[in-house]
Design an enzyme around this catalytic site. Structure first.
Site, PDB file in Angstrom:
ATOM      1  CB  SER A  48      -9.805  32.112   8.113  1.00  0.00           C
ATOM      2  OG  SER A  48      -8.928  33.137   7.560  1.00  0.00           O
ATOM      3  CE  LYS A  64     -11.622  36.373   8.075  1.00  0.00           C
ATOM      4  NZ  LYS A  64     -10.465  35.921   8.119  1.00  0.00           N
TER       5      LYS A  64
END
Lengths: 215, 215
Positions: A136, A173
């Site tokens: 991701s 993230k």
DNA sequence: TAAATTGCTATACAAATGTATAGCTAAATA
DNA sequence: TATTTAGCTATACATTTGTATAGCAATTTA
């Protein structure tokens, strides 16, 4: 704050004294050396502490004189480097899969202590290692299997790559806080949807370095 | 040849045994430990050797139990590293801008020696570090400023990421050898043209790990 | 509330340990 | 040749050292 509650204050004092002694003398203190510095009138007081410290994995010893050795765990706990001559290596805990709802620095989470060059890493106080799962963050050239060096902190600035604890565990993230206070955790791979602020979102730290093995 | 005549054979044996003991146990041998391994029936034999070794500057000690410390002189004499560090840390040369036409491991090329964790790196014999310049390998998630760990070798297999010396210096590219013998060095960023075999192309090594600092 | 843990004091003891005394042989040195 | 140095053996001894026994008070845990 990093949890270091595994030792009591007294036990921590004893451990630190062992470190100080070895740093100063390059060999281990005797039981009585420790007792004297801590102000005990009996060697048993220090001896009991040593037994506890060994059981908890902070030192190793045997029945020989001055045979106490500090483990990597204790070097990390004290936030110090290897006391033997060279001052170049720190020990960082490598965390396994982090489950939500529990403190991050628990005994079960720590897989091993990895010696890291302080020279290329800088100061390593309050840092830990984490293995990346998934792609991701591939837009930031962070890919599956990479090892991240994470600096412990509970806040972040916009754009920082952070480790955060959300419902389903730990994620890596990019951090963004909007004007209206909403927090957004963005993947750098467009295939992944951003995570939008939840009450139980907790920043664990900021990614400050990456390590990758190529086989 | 370096002169190492300052110690007799026996004294050298004793010194080496002290090193071996510390490397194995992380604490100093007692006088009797040394006597036993050397086959002496009396502690005095070993004790006399210790006195000589101290006078000649190879060890330090005091009257405490197991307080022998190896000096840097003795580490040099034995050709070993600090026994407490050797298990965990290797030193790799960080190479600067590599000029073509010269051997890669020259004194001028080596900027510094960086301690590297052997635990996460594995065996590090014949490895060196190199800073990445430019974004020609961004397709492999290797970007400007990354530090590469390179294993020295002069051949490669198709698809390996290699460090090669061509006309204008060192490059990092993916290696491909065609059926007709033509060698092609491909960037993983499509903006860069591949480099096609030249006579003076020399493979210097294969990239086995990557390190990146994020500020 | 009861039981376990922490954190000591005081004393003791056997084993480990550094060091000393006395003396020997072989080799190197003056 | 005489002397020193290296390299031990054998024995002894005073400390140093790890560890054990017994016990006590305060705190924490069940």
């Amino acid at each position: 704050m990093v949890k270091k509650e595994n030792l009591t204050q007294k036990q921590s004092d004893v451990l630190r004294e062992i470190y100080e002694f070895i740093a100063a003398n390059s060999y281990s203190p005797s039981v009585r050396d420790i007792a004297q510095v801590l102000g005990f009138s009996s060697p048993k007081g220090a001896g009991d502490h040593l037994a506890v410290l060994e059981k908890k994995g902070y030192i190793q010893k045997n029945s020989s004189a001055r045979s106490i050795r500090l483990t990597e765990k204790s070097l990390w706990y004290l936030g110090v480097q290897n006391p033997s001559l060279e001052k170049n290596v720190d020990y960082l805990p490598l965390l396994g899969s982090i489950a939500a709802g529990k403190p991050i620095f628990t005994e079960e989470n720590i897989q091993e202590y990895v010696p890291i060059s302080a020279q290329i890493m800088g100061k390593t106080k309050g840092q830990f290692l984490l293995k990346v799962k998934g792609d991701s963050m591939s837009g930031d050239h962070i890919i599956d299997g990479d090892t991240l060096v994470v600096k412990t902190q509970n806040t972040a600035e916009n754009g920082n790559i952070v480790v955060a604890l959300v419902n389903n565990g730990a994620v890596v993230k990019r951090f963004y806080k909007h004007d209206d206070g909403v927090i957004e955790l963005r993947s750098s791979n467009p295939l992944y949807e951003p995570i939008v602020a939840e009450d139980n979102l907790m920043i664990q730290g900021r990614v400050i370095a990456i390590y990758r093995n190529i086989f």
